[in-house]
Design a protein around this motif. Structure first.
Motif, PDB file in Angstrom:
ATOM      1  N   LYS A  12     -37.020  -0.182 -29.454  1.00 30.19           N
ATOM      2  CA  LYS A  12     -36.052  -0.750 -28.640  1.00 30.19           C
ATOM      3  C   LYS A  12     -34.401  -0.295 -30.259  1.00 30.19           C
ATOM      4  N   LEU A  13     -33.791   0.517 -28.953  1.00 29.86           N
ATOM      5  CA  LEU A  13     -32.003   0.790 -29.605  1.00 29.86           C
ATOM      6  C   LEU A  13     -31.051   0.033 -29.777  1.00 29.86           C
ATOM      7  N   ASN A  14     -30.066  -0.052 -30.357  1.00 29.16           N
ATOM      8  CA  ASN A  14     -29.267  -0.849 -29.664  1.00 29.16           C
ATOM      9  C   ASN A  14     -27.655  -0.199 -29.258  1.00 29.16           C
ATOM     10  N   LEU A  15     -28.112   1.058 -28.003  1.00 29.61           N
ATOM     11  CA  LEU A  15     -27.384   1.501 -28.594  1.00 29.61           C
ATOM     12  C   LEU A  15     -26.058   2.081 -26.917  1.00 29.61           C
ATOM     13  N   PRO A  16     -25.302   2.142 -27.415  1.00 32.65           N
ATOM     14  CA  PRO A  16     -24.861   2.540 -25.565  1.00 32.65           C
ATOM     15  C   PRO A  16     -25.030   2.474 -24.582  1.00 32.65           C
ATOM     16  N   LYS A  17     -24.801   2.187 -23.293  1.00 34.10           N
ATOM     17  CA  LYS A  17     -25.924   2.960 -22.137  1.00 34.10           C
ATOM     18  C   LYS A  17     -24.805   3.159 -21.191  1.00 34.10           C
ATOM     19  N   LEU A  18     -24.745   4.384 -20.754  1.00 30.17           N
ATOM     20  CA  LEU A  18     -24.295   5.639 -20.286  1.00 30.17           C
ATOM     21  C   LEU A  18     -24.624   5.797 -18.559  1.00 30.17           C
ATOM     22  N   ASP A  19     -22.619   5.767 -18.606  1.00 27.54           N
ATOM     23  CA  ASP A  19     -21.992   5.801 -17.782  1.00 27.54           C
ATOM     24  C   ASP A  19     -22.611   7.242 -16.795  1.00 27.54           C
ATOM     25  N   LEU A  20     -24.036   7.939 -16.792  1.00 28.09           N
ATOM     26  CA  LEU A  20     -24.240   8.783 -16.210  1.00 28.09           C
ATOM     27  C   LEU A  20     -24.268   9.807 -15.129  1.00 28.09           C
ATOM     28  N   GLN A  21     -23.271  10.359 -14.866  1.00 32.64           N
ATOM     29  CA  GLN A  21     -23.273  11.142 -13.406  1.00 32.64           C
ATOM     30  C   GLN A  21     -23.639  12.537 -13.721  1.00 32.64           C
ATOM     31  N   LEU A  22     -24.972  12.472 -11.986  1.00 39.04           N
ATOM     32  CA  LEU A  22     -25.508  13.990 -12.585  1.00 39.04           C
ATOM     33  C   LEU A  22     -25.294  14.849 -11.459  1.00 39.04           C
ATOM     34  N   ASP A  23     -23.512  14.666 -10.496  1.00 33.91           N
ATOM     35  CA  ASP A  23     -22.947  14.571  -9.801  1.00 33.91           C
ATOM     36  C   ASP A  23     -22.639  16.211  -9.951  1.00 33.91           C
ATOM     37  N   GLY A  24     -23.270  17.819  -9.492  1.00 31.27           N
ATOM     38  CA  GLY A  24     -23.058  18.256  -9.736  1.00 31.27           C
ATOM     39  C   GLY A  24     -23.406  19.180 -10.454  1.00 31.27           C
ATOM     40  N   PHE A  25     -24.610  18.747 -10.998  1.00 30.77           N
ATOM     41  CA  PHE A  25     -25.955  18.912 -11.765  1.00 30.77           C
ATOM     42  C   PHE A  25     -27.042  19.576  -9.947  1.00 30.77           C
ATOM     43  N   GLU A  26     -27.002  18.999  -9.539  1.00 25.75           N
ATOM     44  CA  GLU A  26     -28.076  19.382  -8.370  1.00 25.75           C
ATOM     45  C   GLU A  26     -28.774  20.864  -8.849  1.00 25.75           C
ATOM     46  N   ASN A  27     -28.019  21.913  -8.404  1.00 34.15           N
ATOM     47  CA  ASN A  27     -28.280  23.050  -8.398  1.00 34.15           C
ATOM     48  C   ASN A  27     -29.219  23.488  -9.898  1.00 34.15           C
ATOM     49  N   ASP A  28     -28.826  22.877 -11.185  1.00 33.84           N
ATOM     50  CA  ASP A  28     -29.549  22.873 -12.097  1.00 33.84           C
ATOM     51  C   ASP A  28     -30.783  22.287 -12.943  1.00 33.84           C
ATOM     52  N   THR A  81     -25.728  22.091 -23.643  1.00 35.79           N
ATOM     53  CA  THR A  81     -25.461  22.400 -22.209  1.00 35.79           C
ATOM     54  C   THR A  81     -23.690  21.395 -21.711  1.00 35.79           C
ATOM     55  N   LYS A  82     -23.526  22.042 -20.905  1.00 38.03           N
ATOM     56  CA  LYS A  82     -22.805  21.110 -19.814  1.00 38.03           C
ATOM     57  C   LYS A  82     -23.150  19.816 -19.646  1.00 38.03           C
ATOM     58  N   LEU A  83     -24.203  19.712 -19.778  1.00 43.43           N
ATOM     59  CA  LEU A  83     -24.789  18.358 -19.410  1.00 43.43           C
ATOM     60  C   LEU A  83     -25.058  17.913 -20.692  1.00 43.43           C
ATOM     61  N   GLY A  84     -25.365  18.665 -21.612  1.00 51.35           N
ATOM     62  CA  GLY A  84     -25.417  17.773 -23.503  1.00 51.35           C
ATOM     63  C   GLY A  84     -24.088  17.386 -24.289  1.00 51.35           C
ATOM     64  N   GLN A  85     -23.273  17.466 -22.992  1.00 50.26           N
ATOM     65  CA  GLN A  85     -22.040  17.041 -23.321  1.00 50.26           C
ATOM     66  C   GLN A  85     -21.561  15.816 -23.346  1.00 50.26           C
ATOM     67  N   HIS A  86     -22.092  14.965 -22.094  1.00 50.16           N
ATOM     68  CA  HIS A  86     -21.547  14.184 -21.642  1.00 50.16           C
ATOM     69  C   HIS A  86     -23.073  12.805 -22.347  1.00 50.16           C
ATOM     70  N   PHE A  87     -24.086  13.678 -23.510  1.00 48.38           N
ATOM     71  CA  PHE A  87     -24.761  12.284 -24.440  1.00 48.38           C
ATOM     72  C   PHE A  87     -23.955  12.872 -25.899  1.00 48.38           C
ATOM     73  N   SER A  88     -23.037  13.263 -25.869  1.00 47.98           N
ATOM     74  CA  SER A  88     -21.934  13.538 -27.097  1.00 47.98           C
ATOM     75  C   SER A  88     -22.438  12.670 -28.028  1.00 47.98           C
ATOM     76  N   ASN A  89     -22.338  10.690 -27.419  1.00 47.69           N
ATOM     77  CA  ASN A  89     -21.904   9.691 -28.650  1.00 47.69           C
ATOM     78  C   ASN A  89     -23.245   9.690 -28.566  1.00 47.69           C
ATOM     79  N   PHE A  90     -24.469  10.042 -28.658  1.00 49.09           N
ATOM     80  CA  PHE A  90     -25.537  10.048 -28.810  1.00 49.09           C
ATOM     81  C   PHE A  90     -26.180  11.738 -29.910  1.00 49.09           C
ATOM     82  N   ILE A  91     -26.532  12.418 -29.076  1.00 47.12           N
ATOM     83  CA  ILE A  91     -26.417  13.794 -30.066  1.00 47.12           C
ATOM     84  C   ILE A  91     -24.731  14.052 -31.492  1.00 47.12           C
TER      85      ILE A  91
END
Length: 192
Positions: A12-28, A81-91
């Motif tokens: 288990k890692l002590n990394l920040p929880k994400l406020d991940l919003q997937l709105d706008g990705f429904e068609n992806d 990808t454009k979704l990848g930007q939401h994971f920048s704090n990890f990636i």
């Protein structure tokens, strides 16, 4: 040290929880591994070219290579990808390879298998409904106790299977073995 061989198979890692919003990705969303008829879909976090069409990044890399006479490896899929930007704090803190969000439908699963790419290992982020009453990750004849909004390094070189009773979402990151990746993740161990 090149691997996490000295540690347990689920860290288990002590990394920040994400406020991940997937709105706008429904068609992806794309079918994950399109030659299989299993209730599972993917959203590309990284791909070969930064696009989210799922080809070939949401396919079995091994099967795709055989069918198309290519030689892709997990580490080749490293463009956000454009979704990848939401994971920048990890990636941005690791050397990243093929990564995606998986949505399992009711009864969706991955049968027992091993992830054998020698250059990468798996980090999992549980997004939604990844708790023991709904989501089973079997490894070494036991169920791992995972939970939503938590990060884990899981040794997927060992045989493992995943099943969801009512549907769930989790992110799978192929992280490249490198000094940068290992240093960042070892500093994030929950238990040091």
């Amino acid at each position: 040290m090149r691997t996490f061989d000295y540690f347990e198979d689920c860290i288990k890692l002590n990394l920040p929880k994400l406020d991940l919003q997937l709105d706008g990705f429904e068609n992806d969303w794309r079918i994950y591994n399109p030659r299989k008829t299993i209730a599972r879909w993917g959203l590309s976090v990284t791909s070969l070219d930064g696009e989210m069409n799922g080809i070939p990044d949401l396919d079995s890399v091994n099967e795709y290579n055989i069918l198309n006479q290519t030689k892709f490896s997990e580490s080749d899929f490293n463009v956000k990808t454009k979704l990848g930007q939401h994971f920048s704090n990890f990636i941005d803190h690791v050397d990243i390879g093929r990564s995606h969000i998986i949505k399992l439908g009711s009864g969706g699963f991955f049968p027992f298998h091993r992830d054998l790419d020698a250059k990468t290992f798996r980090v999992i982020y549980c997004i939604d409904q990844c708790h023991p009453q709904n989501f089973i990750w079997l490894q070494d004849d036991k169920a791992l106790k995972l939970g939503d909004s938590n990060w884990y390094i899981i040794n997927t070189k060992k045989a493992h299977a995943v099943f969801s009773f009512f549907g769930c979402q989790f992110a799978v990151f192929n992280v490249v073995y490198s000094e940068k990746s290992l240093k960042f993740l070892m500093s994030a161990f929950e238990i040091k």
